[in-house]
Write a protein that holds these residues in place. Structure first.
Motif, short mmCIF file in Angstrom:
data_model
loop_
_atom_site.label_atom_id
_atom_site.label_comp_id
_atom_site.label_asym_id
_atom_site.label_seq_id
_atom_site.Cartn_x
_atom_site.Cartn_y
_atom_site.Cartn_z
N ALA A 138 9.22 12.09 8.11
CA ALA A 138 8.80 12.51 6.94
C ALA A 138 9.75 12.68 6.08
CB ALA A 138 7.80 13.75 7.14
N SER A 139 10.78 13.16 6.50
CA SER A 139 11.86 13.66 5.27
C SER A 139 12.55 12.42 5.11
CB SER A 139 12.93 14.79 5.94
OG SER A 139 13.28 14.41 7.13
N LEU A 140 12.74 11.36 6.01
CA LEU A 140 13.59 10.33 5.57
C LEU A 140 12.60 9.47 4.55
CD1 LEU A 140 15.19 9.16 8.85
CD2 LEU A 140 16.22 9.94 6.74
N ALA A 141 11.43 9.19 4.72
CA ALA A 141 10.60 8.74 3.73
C ALA A 141 10.66 9.35 2.65
CB ALA A 141 9.16 8.68 4.52
N VAL A 142 10.74 10.88 2.21
CA VAL A 142 10.83 11.05 1.19
C VAL A 142 12.13 10.94 0.50
CG1 VAL A 142 10.92 13.48 0.23
CG2 VAL A 142 9.03 12.97 1.70
N ALA A 143 13.26 11.15 1.18
CA ALA A 143 14.40 10.70 0.79
C ALA A 143 14.51 9.49 0.13
CB ALA A 143 15.49 10.64 1.77
N GLY A 144 13.60 8.41 0.91
CA GLY A 144 13.51 7.03 0.10
C GLY A 144 12.81 7.01 -1.12
N VAL A 145 11.70 7.96 -1.30
CA VAL A 145 11.15 7.96 -2.39
C VAL A 145 11.89 8.39 -3.69
CG1 VAL A 145 9.13 8.86 -3.72
CG2 VAL A 145 8.92 8.33 -1.37
N ILE A 146 12.83 9.48 -3.16
CA ILE A 146 13.71 9.85 -4.30
C ILE A 146 14.63 8.89 -4.69
CG2 ILE A 146 15.28 11.68 -4.72
CD1 ILE A 146 14.07 13.53 -2.72
N MET A 147 15.23 8.37 -3.83
CA MET A 147 16.37 7.49 -4.22
C MET A 147 15.78 6.32 -5.02
SD MET A 147 19.34 7.94 -3.04
CE MET A 147 20.06 6.48 -3.24
N GLN A 148 14.59 5.84 -4.62
CA GLN A 148 13.92 4.62 -5.29
C GLN A 148 13.37 5.24 -6.63
OE1 GLN A 148 10.90 3.26 -2.93
NE2 GLN A 148 12.27 2.92 -1.01
N THR A 149 12.93 6.40 -6.87
CA THR A 149 12.71 6.78 -8.11
C THR A 149 13.95 6.90 -9.27
OG1 THR A 149 11.38 8.26 -6.97
CG2 THR A 149 10.82 8.29 -9.29
N LEU A 150 14.86 7.46 -8.63
CA LEU A 150 16.08 7.99 -9.46
C LEU A 150 16.79 6.70 -10.01
CD1 LEU A 150 17.75 11.02 -7.82
CD2 LEU A 150 16.25 10.81 -9.86
N VAL A 151 16.98 5.65 -8.93
CA VAL A 151 17.61 4.23 -9.12
C VAL A 151 16.80 3.38 -9.74
CG1 VAL A 151 19.04 2.41 -8.01
CG2 VAL A 151 19.14 4.71 -7.09
N ARG A 152 15.52 3.57 -9.63
CA ARG A 152 14.59 2.68 -10.23
C ARG A 152 14.60 1.38 -9.58
NH1 ARG A 152 12.07 1.89 -15.91
NH2 ARG A 152 14.15 2.16 -17.03
N ASN A 153 14.57 1.30 -8.26
CA ASN A 153 14.72 0.06 -7.53
C ASN A 153 13.94 0.18 -6.22
OD1 ASN A 153 15.69 -1.85 -5.55
ND2 ASN A 153 16.90 -2.46 -7.39
N ARG A 154 13.09 -0.58 -5.95
CA ARG A 154 12.19 -0.38 -4.68
C ARG A 154 13.22 -0.45 -3.40
NH1 ARG A 154 7.37 1.07 -5.60
NH2 ARG A 154 6.15 -0.04 -7.36
N PHE A 155 13.90 -1.13 -3.49
CA PHE A 155 14.70 -1.63 -2.12
C PHE A 155 16.05 -0.47 -1.80
CE2 PHE A 155 13.05 -5.85 -3.29
CZ PHE A 155 12.00 -5.70 -2.63
N VAL A 156 16.01 0.53 -2.20
CA VAL A 156 17.18 1.54 -1.93
C VAL A 156 16.56 2.48 -0.92
CG1 VAL A 156 18.50 1.08 -3.91
CG2 VAL A 156 16.86 2.85 -3.89
N GLU A 157 17.59 3.11 -0.23
CA GLU A 157 17.26 4.27 0.52
C GLU A 157 18.39 4.56 1.32
OE1 GLU A 157 15.86 4.40 4.26
OE2 GLU A 157 17.15 2.29 4.95
#
Lengths: 329, 313
Positions: free
Chosen positions: A69-88
């Motif tokens: 759960a927390s890794l997936a959420v971390a992925g969402v944060i990164m993707q929103t902040l960088v505005r790129n779907r392929f970061v985590e």
């Protein structure tokens, strides 16, 4: 368009229900799977079986769910902040930097308490991700795939520094434990840090809207009355904390943060605040499933959940790459 | 140009001498054979990686992609593990090494022709997508390898253990007799066709309009690349960025588009980096087997530099 939207709204409870059923089934499966024969009901009885459940099986199950759960959420944060779907964290060098920080504490202050280790490795993860962001800002927005590519290579470079140091100091074992997520070592008393990781993910939920706004860029964020800097720092801190908590307790699970948010956004769109709980649950479900597969595929031996997820995750990643042709990602 | 080659040749000789002589004590009959075998193996690896990388970059008409970045050597190791998985550790170790190598080579050639032949055919418009797909393929092959290794009986696992990391220190010398003629033949063919590659480098359309049988040459080139990469991986293990480092330096100092000088200079640079580096790391710095890690580090930096520079142009 209205009539077209109606069935979607009617079925909006579909995914949460499916995920909930899956989660309950997997938890039950995880509790009864293992070398010792235990039934889930033993949880409420006293005796050896109950102890196995309380000391080993239940903590392991909780650890997998919290990590996913927390890794997936971390992925969402990164993707929103960088505005790129392929970061985590695994495609931005965050995990490698956290491991480098841990290695540094191990060498420079060997007797450091857990909290100090955590602080240093989180700081390293934070700094490493900030460097990545500075690097990525110079890339043209027309080349979204360049961002994960740069990140993976950047992570590889940081990783090779760690491997070099570890090799010369006979610490290679540590690196491989940190970089390969595995839950077989989880026991009561040895996974509780993951609750903190879960708490960080929960904090992200309350910041979700701010992350979305910050993702629009500095000027838009300022125009909408948001302190861009503060939100960026908050987001990066949460990502760094989650990454280092996970690495220290169970090791890195690459591609969780990348695959899960992408799957959810395909079916439920991009309203972060609304989809974040789903992302968290799906993350937990997928990691728990990987762990369970790893325990069953070569029973009674175990295959690390990180390995299973590595195969599944890269498969989904490739599918995402091919299924989303050149339009904006 | 000839001055560049004089300097390169001199450095190569210096590296080889350093590798053979530095820290040598005792019986020269032993040292010559022991270090000589290792030297031959390293030179083979250096040559195959250099030629394969340059050739692959020409076939894909860019100077960033390398076969290793596209996951070629990860695929080779996956096949090796899959063979052990299906044959069992005992069956695998009773197989003659030559037969094993030939089998793995065939599998790899077939797979890479299918996989990369089609990718190169259609996906070349989007270089960064190709790169990312290649990198992810590499990760996938590695994860699959680890998965298979975990599923193999622990006793049999020891057969494959250690093949996932490159080590220039523990060269598998049993394959030298087989690898030497193979690498020499591949290099001879690549050298013989050097003017064909010059035309290929102009791009697909130009090459076809100049009367080249593009598809055939592409397949020949890919087959050469596969054979060379398989050889180097069998000898030392996977090295992701080494080829890129070598080819980038070579393009930089020769400043030419002719494959003759590029092949030559990249082979010499590759030998200097590998043999000279190994001599310095092993004998002078006493750092054991870490040259591969440093080379990967430098190669990674070069890679980042190249893609960032390409974007700015």
């Amino acid at each position: 368009m209205r009539p077209h939207l109606a069935p979607l709204q009617r079925t909006s409870a579909f995914w949460p229900i499916v995920l909930a059923i899956l989660l309950v089934g997997l938890v039950a499966g995880s509790l009864v799977t293992g070398a010792a024969n235990v039934s889930a009901l033993d949880l409420f009885r006293r005796g050896e079986s109950g102890d196995i459940l309380l000391v080993s099986r239940l903590p392991r199950t909780l650890a997998t769910i919290l990590t996913g759960a927390s890794l997936a959420v971390a992925g969402v944060i990164m993707q929103t902040l960088v505005r790129n779907r392929f970061v985590e964290p695994a495609t931005t060098g965050t995990g490698q930097c956290a491991a480098l920080g841990l290695l540094a504490t191990l060498l420079l202050v060997p007797g450091a308490p857990l909290l100090a280790k955590m602080a240093i490795s989180s700081a390293a993860a934070f700094a490493g991700t900030a460097i990545f962001l500075a690097l990525v800002r110079r890339l043209p927005p027309t080349q979204p795939l360049l961002v994960p590519l740069t990140g993976i290579v950047y992570g590889g470079i940081v990783g090779s520094i760690s491997i070099f140091i570890a090799y010369e100091n006979d610490l290679l074992q540590y690196i491989s434990v940190w970089m390969n997520g595995e839950f077989s070592g989880v026991l009561q008393g040895r996974y509780e840090l993951l609750w903190a990781s879960g708490a960080a993910a929960l904090a992200a939920y309350f910041y979700a809207d701010q992350f979305t706004v910050a993702g629009f860029g500095k000027d838009t964020a300022h125009g909408l009355g948001l302190s861009y800097r503060t939100v960026m720092i908050a987001g990066l801190s949460i990502v760094a904390l989650i990454t280092s908590f996970t690495i220290l307790t169970v090791g890195m699970l690459p591609f969780v943060g990348l695959v899960v948010p992408n799957i959810i956004s395909r079916f439920r769109g991009d309203n972060t605040k609304e989809t974040l709980p789903l992302v968290a649950v799906l993350g937990g479900v997928l990691v728990l499933a990987s762990d369970l597969i790893g325990r069953l595929i070569r029973y009674p031996y175990e295959i690390p959940a990180g390995t299973i997820f590595g195969v599944l995750g890269t498969g989904v990643f490739l599918w995402l790459l091919f299924a989303r042709p050149t339009r904006r990602v | 140009m000839s001055r560049t080659f004089c300097i390169l040749g001199l450095c190569t000789l210096l590296s080889i001498t350093a590798f053979m002589v530095l820290g040598a004590r005792g019986n020269w009959d032993f040292i010559l054979v022991f270090r000589g075998t290792k030297l031959v193996a390293l030179a083979l690896v250096a040559t195959s990686i250099a030629v394969a990388t340059v050739l692959f970059q020409t076939l894909t008409s860019n100077r960033i992609l390398t076969p290793s970045i596209m996951g070629f050597d990860a695929l080779y190791i996956l096949f090796q593990t899959a063979l052990i998985f299906t044959l069992g550790g005992f069956g695998f170790s009773t197989l003659a090494p030559e037969l094993k190598f030939a089998l793995e080579l065939c599998l790899l050639s077939a797979a890479s022709l299918v996989l990369f032949g089609s990718l190169i055919g259609q996906g070349m418009h989007d270089l960064f997508r190709m790169l990312l797909v290649g990198v992810v393929f590499g990760v996938l092959f590695q994860s699959l390898t680890v998965l298979l290794q975990r599923m193999i009986d622990p006793n049999e696992f020891s057969v494959v253990q250690g093949s996932l990391f490159a080590s220039f220190n523990n060269v598998d010398t049993t394959l030298i007799a087989l690898a030497t003629p193979l690498v020499l033949a591949c290099c001879a063919l690549a050298w013989h066709k050097r003017s064909v590659w010059d035309v290929m480098a102009l791009g697909r359309e130009q090459a076809i309009s100049l009367g080249l049988n593009y598809k055939r040459e592409l397949m020949i080139g890919l087959a050469l690349v596969t054979a060379l990469i398989a050889t180097s991986t069998a000898l030392v293990g996977p090295v992701a960025f080494f080829g890129l480092l070598v080819s980038a330096i070579s393009y930089e100092i020769t400043k030419t588009y002719h494959h003759g000088p590029i092949f030559l200079s990249s082979i010499l640079i590759s030998v200097i980096v590998l043999v000279g580096g190994q001599a310095i790391f092993e004998r002078v710095l006493g750092l054991g087997a870490t040259l591969s890690i440093v080379v990967e580090f430098l190669g990674g930096l070069v890679f980042l530099f190249l893609i960032l520079r390409r974007v700015r142009v």
